[in-house]
Write a protein that holds these residues in place. Structure first.
Motif, PDB file in Angstrom:
ATOM      1  N   GLU B  44      39.409 -13.170  60.410  1.00  0.00           N
ATOM      2  CA  GLU B  44      40.343 -12.480  59.518  1.00  0.00           C
ATOM      3  C   GLU B  44      40.633 -11.064  60.034  1.00  0.00           C
ATOM      4  O   GLU B  44      41.780 -10.606  59.996  1.00  0.00           O
ATOM      5  CB  GLU B  44      39.761 -12.423  58.109  1.00  0.00           C
ATOM      6  N   ASN B  47      42.950 -11.402  63.009  1.00  0.00           N
ATOM      7  CA  ASN B  47      44.295 -11.802  62.596  1.00  0.00           C
ATOM      8  C   ASN B  47      45.096 -10.657  61.985  1.00  0.00           C
ATOM      9  O   ASN B  47      46.319 -10.655  62.033  1.00  0.00           O
ATOM     10  CB  ASN B  47      44.234 -12.956  61.600  1.00  0.00           C
ATOM     11  N   PRO B  52      51.903 -12.713  64.300  1.00  0.00           N
ATOM     12  CA  PRO B  52      51.632 -14.003  63.636  1.00  0.00           C
ATOM     13  C   PRO B  52      51.347 -15.151  64.614  1.00  0.00           C
ATOM     14  O   PRO B  52      50.454 -15.964  64.357  1.00  0.00           O
ATOM     15  CB  PRO B  52      52.918 -14.258  62.851  1.00  0.00           C
ATOM     16  N   ARG B  55      47.704 -15.372  65.960  1.00  0.00           N
ATOM     17  CA  ARG B  55      46.588 -15.503  65.017  1.00  0.00           C
ATOM     18  C   ARG B  55      45.775 -16.754  65.312  1.00  0.00           C
ATOM     19  O   ARG B  55      46.256 -17.690  65.942  1.00  0.00           O
ATOM     20  CB  ARG B  55      47.124 -15.571  63.574  1.00  0.00           C
ATOM     21  N   ILE B  56      44.535 -16.713  64.843  1.00  0.00           N
ATOM     22  CA  ILE B  56      43.625 -17.848  65.035  1.00  0.00           C
ATOM     23  C   ILE B  56      43.417 -18.536  63.688  1.00  0.00           C
ATOM     24  O   ILE B  56      43.354 -17.869  62.654  1.00  0.00           O
ATOM     25  CB  ILE B  56      42.257 -17.338  65.559  1.00  0.00           C
ATOM     26  N   VAL B  57      43.340 -19.845  63.707  1.00  0.00           N
ATOM     27  CA  VAL B  57      42.952 -20.559  62.483  1.00  0.00           C
ATOM     28  C   VAL B  57      41.695 -21.369  62.774  1.00  0.00           C
ATOM     29  O   VAL B  57      41.602 -22.025  63.812  1.00  0.00           O
ATOM     30  CB  VAL B  57      44.061 -21.490  61.942  1.00  0.00           C
ATOM     31  N   CYS B  58      40.747 -21.284  61.884  1.00  0.00           N
ATOM     32  CA  CYS B  58      39.515 -22.063  62.031  1.00  0.00           C
ATOM     33  C   CYS B  58      39.367 -22.954  60.810  1.00  0.00           C
ATOM     34  O   CYS B  58      39.660 -22.526  59.691  1.00  0.00           O
ATOM     35  CB  CYS B  58      38.293 -21.145  62.090  1.00  0.00           C
ATOM     36  N   VAL B  76      47.371 -20.127  66.521  1.00  0.00           N
ATOM     37  CA  VAL B  76      48.468 -20.676  65.718  1.00  0.00           C
ATOM     38  C   VAL B  76      49.563 -21.245  66.613  1.00  0.00           C
ATOM     39  O   VAL B  76      50.096 -22.322  66.361  1.00  0.00           O
ATOM     40  CB  VAL B  76      49.033 -19.578  64.771  1.00  0.00           C
TER      41      VAL B  76
END
Lengths: 442, 95
Positions: B44, B47, B52, B55-58, B76
């Motif tokens: 977070e 990010n 945008p 950004r990383i999503v886990c 992303v």
């Protein structure tokens, strides 16, 4: 020859006369222009605007604040940070009018201005970020603002950037980090509250202009779980920041256990919460704090989450045991949250004049008298009674009953065991939206 | 009879222990230079400071051939590109 000479002299004197008249006009107009932009006008205009806001004249206030910004720009330069206070008020006046688009532009301008100060002075940057974060949260609290969720995320991202800047310039264990980290914890509580109520999926991965970046969204439960996990991680980090200090004490460590317990309780992990509270009690006992003081501490009625971290043992503060608990509800968007500590009451809107006085218990045994078992009875108001309501009507009493019933309180402990506490008095101040509903209903 | 009971208990125990095998979340990520996967708070924080697309999503995924969820983190833009690739494949297959 002499005639032509005299004609020429007359022409020259005429030109000189005209030029001097023009010159005088220019000087006069320049003076008038300067008079309108005298440095001190900015302060006067801001004061005038604040008065207008208090009287509900938002449009006039907006004009005053806009003029104040122009005066600061003329005197101090286009990018002067001195326009910050007037800009804050301008944004508040726009929000109060429901002019979301205009407020959004000014918020973006504030953010741009604040970014410029980062390279110059980290403390100015942090001060600007604190104010901007407050404004984002204020914008997110307006129930009718279609971008309320996005502003909540903007506030959180801004706080994270402040954390990153502190880590980069002052170090990863600097004491300044703790209030910023705790504010992020609180924002996660607001976020979870919003998600629970609206069934909203995560806005995390939306771009800043509101477009979905990748069609990626977390499910409601996944998102709430993420908020819980991040909050927990940050509280543990705050614990380690305090532990690492030279003047670290066992008492501070124990108090942090209380905050960890609060967090677990807010996410319905009652057993883990109780274990934290008991550990805190035992740790305080071990560290030599007098038992009566510990019991006094755990007899306080605190609506969760606590607005700010209090990690110093101040028994004199805990003496106010029988005083009425004051709860100023913040927004209908976040029904179980008190107004953040660094917030002003919603600017220019209705002052929190509508309120109720309620009475309730936190029970150690359930209504049938059965042996104590961990249940909601310990943490949310039971046997709730509205004693007094302003204005007094069935509608107001019911509204208050529903709102107070949702609150979660830190349980009372006596010698480390759950304790009953009767007759807790709470003064509940309604949110601005509830004010409007009450007026509409009367 | 007791031997069947023992067999069932042993089988159940082996299944149970299979579920508590520590996940490889905290192991080094091969080729990435990372010592471990970032925590949720670290993701977070990262990010909040990037565009945008970066950004990383886990999230937790159950890999094919296993019942044990595994935490995976992706960029992303990679998720977006993969989705677009699969959509294109599907379009081709349907046409």
């Amino acid at each position: 020859m002499s005639r032509s000479f005299s004609a020429m002299a007359a022409l020259i004197s005429l030109v000189a006369l005209v030029t001097s008249a023009h010159g005088q006009e220019a000087v006069i107009s320049q003076q008038a222009w300067l008079n309108n932009y005298q440095r001190f006008y900015a302060e006067q205009l801001v004061e005038q605007g604040i008065l207008a806001m208090q009287q509900g004249e938002f449009q006039s206030a907006e004009q005053d604040f806009s003029k104040a910004i122009q005066v600061v720009k003329v005197n101090n330069g286009l990018h002067s940070a001195l326009q910050g206070p007037a800009l804050s008020h301008l944004i508040e006046s726009l929000l109060a009018q429901g002019r979301w688009e205009a407020a959004d532009q000014q918020l973006a301008y504030f953010e741009w201005l604040n970014k410029r100060s980062y390279s110059q002075n980290i403390f100015d940057y942090l001060e600007g970020s604190r104010e901007l974060s407050r404004l984002y949260l204020q914008a997110s609290a307006y129930y009718t603002n279609p971008r309320s969720a996005r502003y909540l995320i903007s506030a959180k991202n801004l706080n994270w950037r402040a954390v990153s800047s502190i880590e980069a310039t002052l170090g990863t264990d600097h004491p300044l980090l703790t209030p910023w980290l705790y504010d992020i914890v609180l924002i996660h509580f607001y976020q979870a509250s919003l998600e629970k109520r609206k069934g909203m999926t995560s806005y995390e991965f939306k771009s800043d202009d509101g477009e979905i970046v990748a069609g990626w969204a977390l499910g409601k439960n996944e998102s709430i779980q993420l908020s819980y996990s991040i909050g927990n991680e940050l509280l543990l980090r705050i614990c380690s920041l305090y532990t690492g200090r030279e003047n670290a004490s066992a008492v501070t460590d124990a108090l942090m256990q209380v905050y960890l317990g609060d967090w677990e309780l807010l996410f319905d992990n009652t057993r883990i919460a109780m274990s934290h509270y008991r550990n805190a009690y035992a740790a305080l006992d071990r560290s030599g704090v007098v038992k009566s003081e510990i019991n006094l501490f755990f007899s306080q009625s605190i609506v969760l989450p606590a607005g700010e971290l209090a990690i110093d043992w101040q028994p004199e503060k805990e003496q106010a045991l029988d005083t009425t608990v004051r709860f100023i509800a913040w927004s209908t968007n976040y029904p179980d949250a008190a107004i953040p500590v660094f917030h002003n009451p919603p600017s220019g809107s209705l002052a929190p004049e509508f309120k109720v006085l309620a009475n309730f218990s936190l029970l150690a045994v359930n209504s049938t008298g059965a042996t104590a078992k961990i249940s909601d009875a310990y943490f949310s108001p039971q046997q709730l009674l509205i004693q007094q309501a302003i204005p007094d009507s069935e509608f107001v009493r019911e509204l208050a009953h529903n709102a107070i019933g949702q609150l979660i309180l830190r349980p009372h402990l006596d010698s480390g065991a759950l304790d009953t506490h009767d007759n807790i008095e709470l003064e509940y101040f309604f949110t601005p939206e509830e004010h409007a509903m009450i007026i509409g209903n009367n | 009879m007791p031997s069947i009971k023992h067999f069932i208990i042993l089988t159940l125990l082996s299944l149970l222990t299979a579920c508590v095998v520590p996940s490889d979340e905290n192991q080094p990520v091969a080729g990435s230079g990372l010592q471990r996967l970032p925590t949720d708070a670290e993701v977070e924080q990262y990010n909040a400071s990037v565009d945008p697309d970066d950004r990383i999503v886990c999230h937790r995924e159950i890999p094919v051939g296993s019942n044990i969820p595994k935490r995976v983190c992706r960029l992303v833009k990679d998720v977006q590109e993969t989705s677009e690739f699969h959509r294109e494949q599907l379009r081709r297959a349907l046409n």
